[in-house]
Scaffold this motif. Structure first.
Motif, PDB file in Angstrom:
ATOM      1  N   GLN A 150       0.827  -1.215   0.000  1.00 24.68           N
ATOM      2  CA  GLN A 150       0.000   0.000   0.000  1.00 24.68           C
ATOM      3  C   GLN A 150       0.859   1.262   0.000  1.00 24.68           C
ATOM      4  O   GLN A 150       0.432   2.302  -0.497  1.00 24.68           O
ATOM      5  N   ARG A 151       2.044   1.185   0.546  1.00 23.92           N
ATOM      6  CA  ARG A 151       2.949   2.344   0.611  1.00 23.92           C
ATOM      7  C   ARG A 151       3.868   2.440  -0.603  1.00 23.92           C
ATOM      8  O   ARG A 151       4.812   3.221  -0.607  1.00 23.92           O
ATOM      9  N   GLY A 152       3.618   1.616  -1.613  1.00 17.54           N
ATOM     10  CA  GLY A 152       4.392   1.710  -2.847  1.00 17.54           C
ATOM     11  C   GLY A 152       5.617   0.833  -2.904  1.00 17.54           C
ATOM     12  O   GLY A 152       6.451   0.983  -3.806  1.00 17.54           O
ATOM     13  N   GLY A 153       5.759  -0.090  -1.970  1.00 15.33           N
ATOM     14  CA  GLY A 153       6.880  -1.017  -1.994  1.00 15.33           C
ATOM     15  C   GLY A 153       6.539  -2.259  -2.789  1.00 15.33           C
ATOM     16  O   GLY A 153       5.480  -2.352  -3.428  1.00 15.33           O
ATOM     17  N   PHE A 154       7.423  -3.216  -2.746  1.00 15.53           N
ATOM     18  CA  PHE A 154       7.267  -4.461  -3.495  1.00 15.53           C
ATOM     19  C   PHE A 154       7.433  -5.629  -2.537  1.00 15.53           C
ATOM     20  O   PHE A 154       8.350  -5.633  -1.719  1.00 15.53           O
ATOM     21  N   PHE A 200      13.258   8.268  -2.577  1.00 15.96           N
ATOM     22  CA  PHE A 200      13.881   7.533  -3.679  1.00 15.96           C
ATOM     23  C   PHE A 200      14.756   6.377  -3.191  1.00 15.96           C
ATOM     24  O   PHE A 200      15.482   5.775  -3.969  1.00 15.96           O
ATOM     25  N   THR A 201      14.682   6.077  -1.887  1.00 19.99           N
ATOM     26  CA  THR A 201      15.518   5.039  -1.294  1.00 19.99           C
ATOM     27  C   THR A 201      14.658   3.956  -0.663  1.00 19.99           C
ATOM     28  O   THR A 201      13.719   4.250   0.073  1.00 19.99           O
ATOM     29  N   LEU A 202      15.009   2.724  -0.951  1.00 23.01           N
ATOM     30  CA  LEU A 202      14.305   1.563  -0.408  1.00 23.01           C
ATOM     31  C   LEU A 202      15.247   0.748   0.472  1.00 23.01           C
ATOM     32  O   LEU A 202      16.468   0.862   0.365  1.00 23.01           O
ATOM     33  N   GLU A 203      14.658  -0.100   1.299  1.00 25.84           N
ATOM     34  CA  GLU A 203      15.411  -1.075   2.092  1.00 25.84           C
ATOM     35  C   GLU A 203      14.924  -2.460   1.707  1.00 25.84           C
ATOM     36  O   GLU A 203      13.718  -2.680   1.586  1.00 25.84           O
ATOM     37  N   ASP A 204      15.848  -3.394   1.520  1.00 21.00           N
ATOM     38  CA  ASP A 204      15.442  -4.747   1.144  1.00 21.00           C
ATOM     39  C   ASP A 204      15.475  -5.684   2.343  1.00 21.00           C
ATOM     40  O   ASP A 204      16.229  -5.490   3.291  1.00 21.00           O
ATOM     41  N   SER A 205      14.621  -6.683   2.273  1.00 24.96           N
ATOM     42  CA  SER A 205      14.618  -7.803   3.219  1.00 24.96           C
ATOM     43  C   SER A 205      14.364  -9.062   2.412  1.00 24.96           C
ATOM     44  O   SER A 205      13.546  -9.060   1.491  1.00 24.96           O
ATOM     45  N   ILE A 206      15.064 -10.130   2.771  1.00 32.44           N
ATOM     46  CA  ILE A 206      14.913 -11.376   2.037  1.00 32.44           C
ATOM     47  C   ILE A 206      15.059 -12.549   2.998  1.00 32.44           C
ATOM     48  O   ILE A 206      15.960 -12.555   3.838  1.00 32.44           O
ATOM     49  N   TYR A 207      14.134 -13.491   2.885  1.00 29.96           N
ATOM     50  CA  TYR A 207      14.133 -14.677   3.740  1.00 29.96           C
ATOM     51  C   TYR A 207      13.791 -15.884   2.891  1.00 29.96           C
ATOM     52  O   TYR A 207      12.878 -15.836   2.079  1.00 29.96           O
ATOM     53  N   LEU A 208      14.530 -16.976   3.124  1.00 23.48           N
ATOM     54  CA  LEU A 208      14.316 -18.206   2.369  1.00 23.48           C
ATOM     55  C   LEU A 208      13.916 -19.342   3.299  1.00 23.48           C
ATOM     56  O   LEU A 208      14.376 -19.413   4.442  1.00 23.48           O
ATOM     57  N   ASP A 209      13.092 -20.232   2.773  1.00 23.21           N
ATOM     58  CA  ASP A 209      12.844 -21.499   3.450  1.00 23.21           C
ATOM     59  C   ASP A 209      14.205 -22.184   3.527  1.00 23.21           C
ATOM     60  O   ASP A 209      14.913 -22.278   2.510  1.00 23.21           O
ATOM     61  N   PRO A 210      14.629 -22.656   4.702  1.00 24.94           N
ATOM     62  CA  PRO A 210      15.961 -23.271   4.814  1.00 24.94           C
ATOM     63  C   PRO A 210      16.183 -24.429   3.836  1.00 24.94           C
ATOM     64  O   PRO A 210      17.317 -24.682   3.434  1.00 24.94           O
ATOM     65  N   ASP A 211      15.122 -25.105   3.418  1.00 25.41           N
ATOM     66  CA  ASP A 211      15.259 -26.202   2.454  1.00 25.41           C
ATOM     67  C   ASP A 211      15.700 -25.717   1.075  1.00 25.41           C
ATOM     68  O   ASP A 211      16.132 -26.525   0.246  1.00 25.41           O
ATOM     69  N   TYR A 212      15.588 -24.417   0.814  1.00 26.36           N
ATOM     70  CA  TYR A 212      15.926 -23.877  -0.506  1.00 26.36           C
ATOM     71  C   TYR A 212      17.148 -22.965  -0.490  1.00 26.36           C
ATOM     72  O   TYR A 212      17.470 -22.347  -1.503  1.00 26.36           O
ATOM     73  N   LEU A 257      15.081  -5.678  -7.456  1.00 21.01           N
ATOM     74  CA  LEU A 257      15.893  -4.517  -7.840  1.00 21.01           C
ATOM     75  C   LEU A 257      15.485  -3.991  -9.212  1.00 21.01           C
ATOM     76  O   LEU A 257      15.442  -2.772  -9.431  1.00 21.01           O
ATOM     77  N   THR A 258      15.171  -4.881 -10.130  1.00 21.92           N
ATOM     78  CA  THR A 258      14.710  -4.461 -11.453  1.00 21.92           C
ATOM     79  C   THR A 258      13.398  -3.693 -11.347  1.00 21.92           C
ATOM     80  O   THR A 258      13.227  -2.646 -11.985  1.00 21.92           O
ATOM     81  N   LEU A 259      12.465  -4.191 -10.549  1.00 23.36           N
ATOM     82  CA  LEU A 259      11.197  -3.479 -10.342  1.00 23.36           C
ATOM     83  C   LEU A 259      11.434  -2.093  -9.757  1.00 23.36           C
ATOM     84  O   LEU A 259      10.827  -1.106 -10.187  1.00 23.36           O
ATOM     85  N   ALA A 260      12.311  -2.018  -8.766  1.00 16.28           N
ATOM     86  CA  ALA A 260      12.582  -0.739  -8.102  1.00 16.28           C
ATOM     87  C   ALA A 260      13.222   0.261  -9.063  1.00 16.28           C
ATOM     88  O   ALA A 260      12.839   1.432  -9.092  1.00 16.28           O
ATOM     89  N   GLU A 261      14.170  -0.197  -9.848  1.00 16.88           N
ATOM     90  CA  GLU A 261      14.825   0.695 -10.807  1.00 16.88           C
ATOM     91  C   GLU A 261      13.835   1.191 -11.849  1.00 16.88           C
ATOM     92  O   GLU A 261      13.806   2.382 -12.171  1.00 16.88           O
ATOM     93  N   THR A 262      12.998   0.305 -12.352  1.00 18.99           N
ATOM     94  CA  THR A 262      11.979   0.677 -13.334  1.00 18.99           C
ATOM     95  C   THR A 262      11.007   1.700 -12.765  1.00 18.99           C
ATOM     96  O   THR A 262      10.547   2.597 -13.469  1.00 18.99           O
ATOM     97  N   ALA A 263      10.730   1.602 -11.470  1.00 21.66           N
ATOM     98  CA  ALA A 263       9.805   2.525 -10.811  1.00 21.66           C
ATOM     99  C   ALA A 263      10.447   3.868 -10.470  1.00 21.66           C
ATOM    100  O   ALA A 263       9.769   4.770  -9.992  1.00 21.66           O
ATOM    101  N   GLY A 264      11.754   4.026 -10.709  1.00 20.94           N
ATOM    102  CA  GLY A 264      12.411   5.308 -10.497  1.00 20.94           C
ATOM    103  C   GLY A 264      13.134   5.463  -9.174  1.00 20.94           C
ATOM    104  O   GLY A 264      13.635   6.551  -8.860  1.00 20.94           O
TER     105      GLY A 264
END
Length: 186
Positions: A48-52, A79-91, A105-112
Motif C-alpha cells: 500500500q505504501r508503494g513497496g514491493f 527515492f531510497t528503499l530497504e530490502d529484506s529477504i528470507y528463504l525457506d531453509p530447504d531452498y 531490484l529491477t522493479l525498483a529501478e523501473t519505478a524510479g
C-alpha cells in the motif's frame, strides 16, 4: 521457479519461513514470531505504501520471499528503499535469493528508485553478505554489538547499491514537479 507479487494466500507460508528465522537465525532481531494476521498486515502495508513484496514459488510451494519498502518515512528518503529477504531453509544455496532480489531490484529501478539499502543482521551472515555483494551492493558501515540474541552479541551490517543513475542525475519526477527551477540551481 516463478517469482510473483505476494498475495493474501501466501501469508501462511511467509509466516512459516519468517518464524523459522526468528526462532533459529540472526538475520532478524525479532525474538517472537509474528502470527499470520500480522504478516498479512505487513505485506499489505508494504504494498500500500508503494513497496514491493515478492515470493518465489515452485509447484505452488513458497521457497522464499523478498520485499522492498521505503528506507525511512520522511519525504527526503522517497527515492531510497530497504530490502529484506528470507528463504525457506530447504531452498538455501539454490539461487532463489539471488533471483528474488534481482527481480526486486529491477522493479525498483523501473519505478524510479535510486538507492537500495540492506540492513543485514550479523556480520557472520555470510550468505546474505555474499548475495548482496554479488548483486552490486557495497558495505557502508557496521554497527557493532547492537543486538543480543541466542546468547551472543550481534552486529548490523549496512550495505548500499545505486539503481539506474543513482545520484548522478536528479530524479525526473522531481524535476517535472518543479518546471520553473533550473537543474543547476537545485
Amino acid at each position: 521457479m516463478e517469482i510473483i507479487p505476494a498475495q493474501p494466500h501466501h501469508a501462511a507460508a511467509i509466516q512459516h519461513i519468517y518464524a523459522w528465522h526468528v526462532l533459529h537465525g540472526c538475520a532478524t532481531f525479532e525474538t517472537e514470531p509474528p502470527d499470520e494476521d500480522e504478516m498479512s498486515r505487513r505485506i499489505n502495508d508494504v504494498t500500500q505504501r508503494g513497496g514491493f513484496w515478492l515470493v518465489a514459488q515452485e509447484r505452488g510451494r513458497v521457497m522464499g520471499y523478498c520485499y522492498l519498502t521505503h528506507y525511512r518515512p520522511r519525504y527526503a528518503y522517497r527515492f531510497t528503499l530497504e530490502d529484506s529477504i528470507y528463504l525457506d531453509p530447504d531452498y538455501a544455496g539454490r539461487g532463489v535469493g539471488r533471483a528474488l532480489l534481482q527481480h526486486a531490484l529491477t522493479l525498483a529501478e523501473t519505478a524510479g528508485f535510486r538507492q537500495v539499502v540492506a540492513i543485514i543482521g550479523d556480520s557472520a551472515n555470510q550468505a546474505s553478505l555474499g548475495l548482496h555483494r554479488a548483486l552490486g551492493f557495497a558495505q557502508t558501515g557496521v554497527l557493532k554489538s547492537v543486538g543480543f540474541k541466542h546468547g551472543r552479541w550481534l552486529d548490523t551490517v549496512i550495505m548500499q547499491r545505486s539503481l539506474g543513475e543513482g545520484d548522478a542525475q536528479l530524479p525526473e519526477t522531481f524535476l517535472a514537479a518543479m518546471p520553473n527551477k533550473r537543474k543547476d540551481s537545485l
